[in-house]
Design a protein around this motif. Structure first.
Motif, short mmCIF file in Angstrom:
data_model
loop_
_atom_site.label_atom_id
_atom_site.label_comp_id
_atom_site.label_asym_id
_atom_site.label_seq_id
_atom_site.Cartn_x
_atom_site.Cartn_y
_atom_site.Cartn_z
N ALA A 31 7.03 -24.51 16.77
CA ALA A 31 7.85 -23.71 15.86
C ALA A 31 9.23 -24.32 15.70
O ALA A 31 9.77 -24.41 14.59
CB ALA A 31 7.96 -22.27 16.36
N ILE A 32 9.81 -24.79 16.79
CA ILE A 32 11.12 -25.45 16.76
C ILE A 32 11.04 -26.71 15.91
O ILE A 32 11.97 -27.03 15.17
CB ILE A 32 11.61 -25.76 18.19
N ASP A 33 9.91 -27.38 15.97
CA ASP A 33 9.70 -28.61 15.20
C ASP A 33 9.42 -28.34 13.73
O ASP A 33 9.24 -29.28 12.95
CB ASP A 33 8.57 -29.43 15.81
N GLY A 34 9.33 -27.05 13.36
CA GLY A 34 9.18 -26.71 11.95
C GLY A 34 7.81 -26.23 11.52
O GLY A 34 7.58 -26.01 10.33
N HIS A 35 6.91 -26.05 12.45
CA HIS A 35 5.56 -25.61 12.11
C HIS A 35 5.45 -24.09 12.20
O HIS A 35 6.16 -23.46 12.98
CB HIS A 35 4.53 -26.25 13.04
N LYS A 36 4.53 -23.51 11.45
CA LYS A 36 4.25 -22.08 11.56
C LYS A 36 3.35 -21.87 12.77
O LYS A 36 2.41 -22.63 13.00
CB LYS A 36 3.59 -21.56 10.29
N VAL A 37 3.64 -20.83 13.53
CA VAL A 37 2.93 -20.58 14.78
C VAL A 37 2.56 -19.11 14.87
O VAL A 37 3.31 -18.25 14.43
CB VAL A 37 3.82 -20.97 15.99
N CYS A 38 1.41 -18.83 15.46
CA CYS A 38 1.00 -17.46 15.71
C CYS A 38 0.51 -17.36 17.15
O CYS A 38 -0.31 -18.17 17.59
CB CYS A 38 -0.11 -17.06 14.75
N MET A 39 1.02 -16.37 17.88
CA MET A 39 0.51 -16.07 19.21
C MET A 39 -0.15 -14.70 19.12
O MET A 39 0.40 -13.78 18.54
CB MET A 39 1.63 -16.04 20.23
N PHE A 40 -1.31 -14.59 19.72
CA PHE A 40 -2.13 -13.41 19.56
C PHE A 40 -2.56 -12.91 20.93
O PHE A 40 -3.17 -13.66 21.69
CB PHE A 40 -3.35 -13.80 18.71
N ALA A 41 -2.21 -11.67 21.27
CA ALA A 41 -2.66 -11.06 22.52
C ALA A 41 -3.71 -10.02 22.19
O ALA A 41 -3.45 -9.09 21.43
CB ALA A 41 -1.48 -10.42 23.25
N TYR A 42 -4.89 -10.18 22.73
CA TYR A 42 -6.00 -9.29 22.41
C TYR A 42 -6.65 -8.83 23.70
O TYR A 42 -6.80 -9.59 24.65
CB TYR A 42 -7.03 -10.04 21.55
N GLY A 43 -7.04 -7.57 23.72
CA GLY A 43 -7.76 -7.07 24.89
C GLY A 43 -7.88 -5.57 24.85
O GLY A 43 -7.26 -4.89 24.03
N GLN A 44 -8.69 -5.06 25.74
CA GLN A 44 -8.91 -3.61 25.79
C GLN A 44 -7.66 -2.90 26.30
O GLN A 44 -6.74 -3.53 26.83
CB GLN A 44 -10.12 -3.28 26.65
N THR A 45 -7.63 -1.59 26.13
CA THR A 45 -6.52 -0.77 26.59
C THR A 45 -6.28 -1.02 28.08
O THR A 45 -7.22 -1.10 28.87
CB THR A 45 -6.83 0.72 26.34
N SER A 46 -5.01 -1.17 28.44
CA SER A 46 -4.56 -1.39 29.83
C SER A 46 -4.97 -2.73 30.41
O SER A 46 -5.02 -2.90 31.62
CB SER A 46 -5.06 -0.26 30.75
N SER A 47 -5.25 -3.71 29.54
CA SER A 47 -5.65 -5.02 30.05
C SER A 47 -4.46 -5.94 30.31
O SER A 47 -4.62 -7.03 30.83
CB SER A 47 -6.64 -5.69 29.10
N GLY A 48 -3.24 -5.53 29.90
CA GLY A 48 -2.05 -6.32 30.21
C GLY A 48 -1.40 -7.03 29.04
O GLY A 48 -0.57 -7.91 29.24
#
Length: 102
Positions: free
Chosen positions: A34-51
């Protein structure tokens, strides 16, 4: 008619044994991209209460991805602007989206 099928790829999947440092080690290159100019996506997925929230935010002892990423982004912004002796201004745009399907 059946809806179109989508295939997704993942760079990394973490297990419950991984700690915040492990997750940051895997995510830090994305922040650098992202700092270098690229588009970035971070995705957190999981069941309820998984952290997911803990992974993204953390706590006072074990900071999550968001505080670590923000720190790196603004440190890099400061470094870039300093290296150009104030002749360059860096703009940072970030979006955070939470989706709940309960």
């Amino acid at each position: 008619p059946r809806r179109k099928k989508w295939k997704y790829g993942f760079d990394k999947v973490f297990n419950p044994v991984n700690d915040q440092a492990d997750v940051w080690e895997g995510a830090e290159p994305l922040v650098q991209s992202a700092i270098d100019g690229h588009k970035v996506c971070m995705f957190a997925y999981g069941q309820t209460s998984s952290g997911k929230t803990h992974t993204m935010i953390g706590d006072s002892v074990n900071r999550g991805l968001i505080p670590r990423a923000v720190e790196k982004l603004f440190a890099s912004k400061k470094e870039i602007e300093r290296s150009f002796a104030g002749n360059v201004s860096v703009s940072i745009k970030v979006e955070l989206l939470e989706i709940y399907n309960e």
